[in-house]
Design an enzyme around this catalytic site. Structure first.
Site, short mmCIF file in Angstrom:
data_model
loop_
_atom_site.label_atom_id
_atom_site.label_comp_id
_atom_site.label_asym_id
_atom_site.label_seq_id
_atom_site.Cartn_x
_atom_site.Cartn_y
_atom_site.Cartn_z
N ASP A 291 0.82 -1.21 0.00
CA ASP A 291 0.00 0.00 0.00
C ASP A 291 0.85 1.26 0.00
O ASP A 291 2.07 1.21 0.13
CB ASP A 291 -0.94 0.01 1.22
CG ASP A 291 -0.28 -0.52 2.49
OD1 ASP A 291 0.92 -0.26 2.67
OD2 ASP A 291 -0.96 -1.18 3.29
N HIS B 189 -7.20 -5.33 10.57
CA HIS B 189 -6.96 -5.10 9.15
C HIS B 189 -5.64 -5.71 8.70
O HIS B 189 -4.70 -5.86 9.49
CB HIS B 189 -7.04 -3.61 8.79
CG HIS B 189 -5.86 -2.78 9.20
ND1 HIS B 189 -5.97 -1.68 10.01
CD2 HIS B 189 -4.54 -2.87 8.90
CE1 HIS B 189 -4.78 -1.13 10.18
NE2 HIS B 189 -3.89 -1.84 9.51
N GLU C 36 -9.68 -2.42 5.78
CA GLU C 36 -10.31 -2.18 7.07
C GLU C 36 -11.50 -3.13 7.26
O GLU C 36 -11.98 -3.75 6.31
CB GLU C 36 -10.79 -0.73 7.14
CG GLU C 36 -9.69 0.32 6.97
CD GLU C 36 -8.84 0.51 8.23
OE1 GLU C 36 -8.75 -0.43 9.05
OE2 GLU C 36 -8.28 1.60 8.38
#
Length: 240
Positions: free
Chosen positions: A67, A137, A142
């Protein structure tokens, strides 16, 4: 799911590095899925030491990161691109053209997500390294994230923003949006290595290992992966 409990963060980090080292030694051109955050810092430090000791080489290794924060380019000290250079890439012999991180500063985020998913399809991961959020998570998926999700832009929960604020001067400085690899992308890795430490992760670890597989704890989906190693310190394992 194989659960290994270690005495402390240092031992957890050492074992995590040894598992990754063995993947690289077994396949020098392995593709590693990499994570960021404070949990994996010790593991990266150990990998750097292994390289400096001549134990491993990253010359043919390829990497893909989970990410990146939306709005930060790779020169920003809070970006994950900067984190990876500082904590791993700059201290080993990896070819930077073989490292891949979502572009948080992309003008067209939807196109960037499609580009990254195509990249992931072309680079099957031999192992995916994960941390674990206190809310369960994995990556920035999430609670409530669908299990079939692919790379996408997400809004971070307040608890995640707070957890990540330790790496920022102020909690107000933490970005509220990120591009993240989806759960389906994570599950496509051949092996998953998840590290967790600290009492604040104990409830999430319990839900991941013994809870119902449901979107309320995204990490619970790992119960359905055929090859998962979870390395914990005693505090993170305290509720098992």
């Amino acid at each position: 799911m194989k659960i290994i409990t270690t005495d402390n963060y240092k031992d957890m980090s050492q074992l995590g590095a040894e598992i990754l080292r063995d993947v690289i030694k077994g396949k020098p051109n392995a593709t590693l899925g990499l994570a960021t955050g404070s949990t994996v810092l010790g593991t990266y430090a150990q990998l750097c030491k292994m390289y400096s000791d001549g134990d491993i080489s990253f010359a043919d290794v390829k990497t893909v990161n989970l990410d990146e924060y939306v709005g930060l380019d790779g020169s920003n000290e809070q970006s994950y691109a900067y984190y990876m250079r500082t904590n791993l890439f700059n201290c080993v012999d990896i070819d930077m053209s073989n490292t891949h991180i979502p572009r948080g500063d992309a003008l067209d985020l939807a196109s960037e997500c499609k580009r990254y998913d195509s990249l992931l399809a072309s680079l099957p991961r031999d192992v995916q390294l994960l941390g674990l959020g206190s809310n369960g998570h994995i990556a920035f998926n999430e609670p409530g994230s669908p299990f079939d999700a692919r790379t996408r832009v997400v809004r971070l929960e307040d608890s995640t923003v707070y957890d990540n604020s330790r790496l920022f001067t102020r909690v107000e400085d933490v970005p509220k949006m990120a591009i993240t690899m989806g759960i389906a992308d994570i599950m496509s890795a051949k092996q998953v290595l998840l590290l967790a430490s600290g009492l604040n992760k104990a409830q999430a670890v319990k839900a991941m290992v013994h809870g119902q597989v449901c979107v309320n704890c995204p990490a619970s989906i790992l119960q359905r992966h055929p090859n998962v190693i979870v390395v914990l310190d005693k505090q993170a394992a305290s509720l098992l």
